[in-house]
Design an enzyme around this catalytic site. Structure first.
Site, PDB file in Angstrom:
ATOM      1  N   LYS A  11       0.852  -1.198   0.000  1.00 51.79           N
ATOM      2  CA  LYS A  11       0.000   0.000   0.000  1.00 51.79           C
ATOM      3  C   LYS A  11       0.887   1.248   0.000  1.00 51.79           C
ATOM      4  CE  LYS A  11      -3.927   1.773   2.797  1.00 51.79           C
ATOM      5  NZ  LYS A  11      -4.729   1.483   4.029  1.00 51.79           N
ATOM      6  N   SER A  26      -9.611   1.471   3.129  1.00 57.43           N
ATOM      7  CA  SER A  26      -8.737   2.249   2.288  1.00 57.43           C
ATOM      8  C   SER A  26      -7.692   1.435   1.530  1.00 57.43           C
ATOM      9  CB  SER A  26      -8.026   3.312   3.132  1.00 57.43           C
ATOM     10  OG  SER A  26      -7.177   2.705   4.079  1.00 57.43           O
ATOM     11  N   SER A  29      -9.639  -1.039   7.320  1.00 58.03           N
ATOM     12  CA  SER A  29      -9.086  -0.777   5.986  1.00 58.03           C
ATOM     13  C   SER A  29      -8.332  -1.936   5.352  1.00 58.03           C
ATOM     14  CB  SER A  29      -8.167   0.447   6.029  1.00 58.03           C
ATOM     15  OG  SER A  29      -8.944   1.620   6.084  1.00 58.03           O
TER      16      SER A  29
END
Lengths: 490, 95, 481
Positions: A78, A153, A177
């Site tokens: 990420k 996210s 997330s």
């Protein structure tokens, strides 16, 4: 099955037997990226050259007898993990060209055992959101249905793994997330206990809620990745000083006698009927495997969203204050003085980030602190105590991961409050700091994956993984591939 | 929350707002606040706040000097670097 | 007109003498190239976390002990939030409602009475970077340059109670505080390098009133003298306002050294609200009693106790003991010299007089003296043995400071050894007596004052080397018997 669709443990066997090289696996991954990335949009930055260099090194390490199961495995990270020499944007214009001089500890640990960093994945700006629509660069589409969000996210990481654009990924989880996008994309996601995986180098949203964890094809892979990144780190003052168990060894398949709690508060009316049915189905399966499922109560869970929102916003307002355009990152072109420079530079933040910053600033102001922030910290205690009480009886607690399957784009028409509500199943584990795993537990009639959440006692990842693994082995879910497969073949 | 209150908070947080945000934020934020006030109804008498999710002793480092960043790396991300310094427009207030 | 009482409280920041910064491993050395002692942590790069320096905690505790504080077993680090280009995270890691040390005091001797100034708290925090303003000052600069070498150096903030009653007392307090922190080796307290800084809060109230008046905060106080001068200016300014029936505006004022006045600073965009909250990255700091005791054991004898001991053990006057213990270095110097030569009066006179004179002339501290305590003892032993006179010894010490040679070597090389044998002295005396019949007659007539003149003449003739005591005796024998 293509190399880019295999699990880490399958690839591990092939690599060990010398049947494939890390380079070949990576070639398959990049071939898939070439084919689908234009539609999926999982990545913000691809590390093509670096990745092939790392694959070459991994092949050398394997030849020299390296035994780590992650050696030679292509992994996506990420884009809120700092990566030395590779830009780290947090999907924010403020950091569009920011290149960290150092690696996050989790990234360094992966590199050390020979894992290959494919690229940096998309996210909601600074991790604030549940759909990856808050990325300031582009949207990521759910590989199962390109008209739907991948969740967030860590939406880019989830989509990359689901679409076969990486074997596994790292995500971060402040209120769900990792788990929510994993559930939306039909993969496994683990948010470990607070302090188990070092946060050093991960751009903080809310320090007391941020967790790092694996997003993988199955539970065994999650155990393997966790093994590589868990453990005390002298660079993270909040990391736990304790011995790390062998997580793969915990996957015995035997859950006889385990007590599984099912909280009534998380099975209420807000739940989509298909999701409820899938979770009850999973509970029945666990019972058939010898566990006993008991209804339990977490009376303060109804306050979790408000509590979570206040604490996270307060910490975010503080953590995002450093992006002032002085030492790194975007700076507005013209400014008369530093005050207007700060204000105009930070005008570039997205709406969700701004809302959180404004709210958090407000909560911490003199006169509001006790009403909001301190009050929330006290309710956090009550929520933690609910779990402690439940875990006196239960070994693990199960619930849905999300109230619905993946939703369509365009959430911006909905109000922030309804968006936040969907965090209720996941954010409690962040408040309590306990481990929580999501595994696929079925599909909706529209063919969208549904996630089952399994929560455990602090540092009892072995129990959570064991139950998840046992469930996964016996669930007998029909093997389905995301829609992108069909499209790219057509 | 009124627009005026909101703008004051925005100055404290050094966040510039667009016209659209000035339009929609007051209503949204009022909604959020009214939602989170459910906490007012929770009895927290005698309940200690949880600042940290796990209990652990403070980590202490020995007083040893470690290498700093090479200067070019320290400055590499600077938007405006002059003579080894980061440059900013004039500062109109004191600390 | 009412009589006014001055009420002053000080906030003092002192940089800690740690090798590395308080939350990272960067060096704290002063004077390096700009931005050469920085790392991801002290630059506040995203993703970094604070790693607390154990020694910084110990030094802060040491300061607390030297200031007679209670050491709190649990203290909490909090974020003090404000935007400023030198503040890398837009918050300073500091301590708010649970500081490391509380409720201490410092005792001052003011006009022969002991004044006790309360210490509200001592807490641990981090330094900000340094901004250099292009132009005359911050207000007129077109731009500013940032150097983060200082960012993250460990600091203690010492907050007094509003117990100080005059500008002079404020200066005396700071001198005493510096003495204590230097003694305890907590901080080098160099105001010129900024390792000691002070802000002052001052207000006036009618004598006898217990309510506080409206206070102003005075900043930019860069020397002890500036503290006293700025506060003196401020007393007069506030008095004039109050006596004219005007109100004092609560504000921050800037001391302008050149103009000798304070002036109001441009007000901030909004009232300061630092939005403190506990830093979630730093678990509460526990300082167990056993650790406190170990730190206490590191403390040297503090200046007041040492002064009292010097009076008792060496029979020194209050004044001498005060001067000799004014710095730890000087007191150590004295005691090391005493180990060699057990004559407190002789040693204290020399250390306070000639040694300090030459140290000052060379701009040195006692610890850096080219004349070691042992060297000084060597010189004093020559005096004790009558090998040289006091007068010659003073010249020899000057030479020792200039060349680093020992007293013995200088005396031998220059032939300065005192003449004490009667044969040589008598020969010189005979010559002097012959050349000065007048004074000789005076002495014989009972005017003993003239002996001094004759001794002086002998000393002159011997170029200072004659033993004056013996010369005196011999002249008396010759003329009075």
């Amino acid at each position: 099955m293509q190399l880019n669709e295999m699990s880490i443990h399958q690839l591990r066997e092939l690599l060990r037997a010398g049947e494939v090289s890390s380079r070949e696996i990576l070639e398959a991954v990049f071939a898939k990226i070439d084919a689908v990335e234009g539609e999926v949009g999982a990545y913000l930055t691809l590390c093509y050259d670096e990745a092939f260099a790392q694959a070459q090194r991994a092949d050398e390490m394997l030849a020299a007898g390296e035994t780590s199961p992650l050696c030679g495995i292509p992994i996506a990270v990420k884009d809120n993990f700092s990566t030395a020499g590779v830009r780290t944007t947090c999907a924010s214009r403020l950091l569009e060209n920011y290149i960290p001089p150092y690696d996050a500890s989790a990234v360094a640990r992966l590199k050390q055992v020979g894992a290959v960093l494919v690229g940096k994945t998309n996210l909601d700006e600074f991790g604030l959101g549940s759909s990856t629509e808050n990325s300031q660069f582009h949207c990521t589409r759910n590989p199962w249905d390109l008209s739907r969000v991948p969740g967030g996210s860590s939406g880019g990481s989830a989509a990359a793994v689901a679409a076969g654009e990486a074997a596994a990924a790292l995500g971060t989880d402040t209120g769900g997330s990792i788990r929510q996008p994993a559930a939306f994309c039909g993969i496994v996601g683990l948010k470990p206990t607070y302090g188990l995986v070092p946060r050093y180098g991960v751009v903080a949203a809310a320090d007391s809620m941020d967790h790092i964890g694996p997003m993988t094809r199955d539970v065994r892979d999650a155990a393997l990745v966790l093994q590589a990144i868990a453990g005390w780190d002298p660079k993270d003052p909040t990391s736990a000083r304790r011995d790390i168990p062998d997580y793969e060894a915990a996957l015995t398949g035997n859950i006889k006698g385990l007590v599984v709690g099912l909280p009534q508060e998380l099975m209420g009316d807000a739940l989509d009927p298909e999701v409820r049915e899938a979770v009850f189905g999973a509970a029945n399966l666990l019972e058939s495997l010898g566990a006993s499922v008991e209804e339990i109560s977490l009376p303060h869970v109804e306050y979790a969203i408000a509590t979570f929102y206040i604490i996270v916003s307060a910490e975010i307002s503080s953590n995002l204050a450093r992006f002032d355009g002085v030492r790194y990152g975007y700076r507005v072109a013209e400014a008369e003085d530093t005050v207007s420079m700060f204000i105009k530079t930070r005008e570039a933040l997205g709406q969700e980030a701004k809302r959180r910053i404004l709210m958090g600033t407000y909560f911490l102001q003199a006169g509001n602190y006790e009403t909001y922030y301190l009050k929330a910290l006290k309710v956090r205690t009550l929520i933690k105590e609910d779990f402690e009480k439940a875990f006196q009886r239960c070994h693990v607690i199960i619930s849905p991961t999300t109230p619905t399957a993946a939703f369509a784009f365009g959430h911006k028409t909905r109000t922030p409050v309804t968006m936040y509500q969907s965090d209720i199943y996941t954010c409690t584990a962040n408040l309590a700091g306990i481990p929580a795993l999501t595994v696929p537990c079925g599909y909706t009639q529209e063919g969208l994956p549904i996630g089952l959440q399994i929560m455990g006692k602090p540092f009892d990842e072995p129990a959570v993984l064991r139950v998840g693994h046992a469930y996964e082995q016996h669930a007998g879910l029909p093997l389905r591939q995301p829609q992108t497969e069909v499209k790219t073949n057509g | 929350m009124t627009l005026q209150e909101l703008e004051a908070v925005a100055v404290t947080a050094r966040v510039g707002l667009t016209e659209e945000e000035k339009e929609i934020f007051p209503e949204q934020i009022s909604q959020i606040i009214s939602h989170i006030r459910v906490l007012d109804g929770v009895d927290t008498h005698g309940t200690a706040p949880t600042y940290y999710p796990i209990k652990q002793a403070a980590f202490l480092r020995e007083d040893e000097v470690e290498p700093s960043l090479p200067k070019d790396q320290a400055l590499a991300n600077g938007p405006d670097v002059v003579d080894g310094y980061f440059r900013v427009p004039r500062i109109i207030e004191e600390e | 007109m009412a009589d006014w009482e001055v009420v002053i409280g000080l906030e003092v920041h002192a940089e800690l003498l740690t090798k590395s910064k308080v939350f990272c491993g960067c060096s704290t050395e002063f004077g390096a190239e700009p931005n050469s002692q920085v790392c991801p942590i002290c630059m506040g790069l995203p993703g970094t976390l604070p790693l607390l320096n154990k020694r910084a905690v110990e030094l802060a505790v040491k300061a607390g002990l030297a200031l007679q504080c209670r050491i709190n077993q649990f203290s909490v680090f909090a974020r003090k939030q404000y935007f400023y280009p030198d503040l890398v995270k837009a918050y300073q890691i500091s301590q708010d409602d649970l500081p490391l040390c509380s409720d201490g005091y410092v005792e001052l001797l003011v006009d022969d009475t002991v004044r006790r100034i309360g210490i509200n708290r001592v807490h641990l925090e981090e330094e900000a970077g340094k901004s250099i303003h292009a132009g005359e000052d911050i207000m007129s600069a077109a731009y500013s340059l940032l150097d983060y070498n200082r960012a993250g150096i460990g600091l203690i903030e010492i907050v007094t109670e509003p117990d100080i009653r005059s500008p002079e007392e404020a200066r005396l307090f700071l001198e005493k505080l510096r003495q204590l922190l230097q003694y305890a080796e907590v901080s080098d307290c160099k105001m010129e390098e900024g390792s000691l800084r002070c802000d002052a809060n001052i207000s006036l109230r009618p004598k006898g009133s217990s309510a506080f008046g409206v206070k102003c905060e005075i900043k930019n106080l860069n020397s002890f003298r500036a503290v006293q001068r700025a506060l003196e200016f401020e007393v007069e300014r506030q008095k004039a306002l109050l006596e004219a029936g005007e109100a004092v505006v609560p504000e921050t004022r800037h001391w302008d050294e050149a103009q000798g006045m304070t002036f109001s600073m441009r007000s901030k965009a909004e009232a300061a609200d630092y939005r403190y909250f506990p830093d979630p990255n730093l678990y509460p700091l526990e300082v167990e009693p056993s650790w406190v005791e170990a730190i206490r054991a590191e403390l040297p004898e503090l200046p007041d106790a040492r002064r009292d001991r010097f009076m008792e053990e060496y029979g020194l006057s209050m004044y001498a003991a005060e001067v000799l213990t004014s710095s730890r270095d000087l007191a150590d110097y004295f005691e090391e010299c005493m180990e060699q030569i057990k004559d407190p009066k002789l040693v204290s006179n020399w250390v306070m007089g000639e040694v300090q004179r030459w140290l000052k002339a060379h701009g040195l501290e006692a610890a850096d003296s080219p004349v070691s305590p042992k060297d000084l003892a060597g010189l004093l032993q020559l005096i004790q043995a009558n090998a040289i006179s006091n007068l010659v010894a003073k010249d020899v010490l000057e030479e020792m400071f200039a060349t680093g040679k020992s007293a013995q070597t200088i005396v031998d090389d220059k032939g300065l050894r005192q003449i004490s044998d009667d044969d040589s002295l008598e020969a010189m005396i005979a010559e002097v007596l012959e050349a000065n019949p007048g004074p000789v007659a005076d002495v014989k007539a009972g005017k003993t004052k003239a002996i001094g003149f004759l001794v002086g003449q002998v000393m002159k003739a011997s170029k200072g080397k004659a033993n004056p005591q013996r010369v005196n005796e011999l002249i008396r024998q010759k003329l009075q018997d």
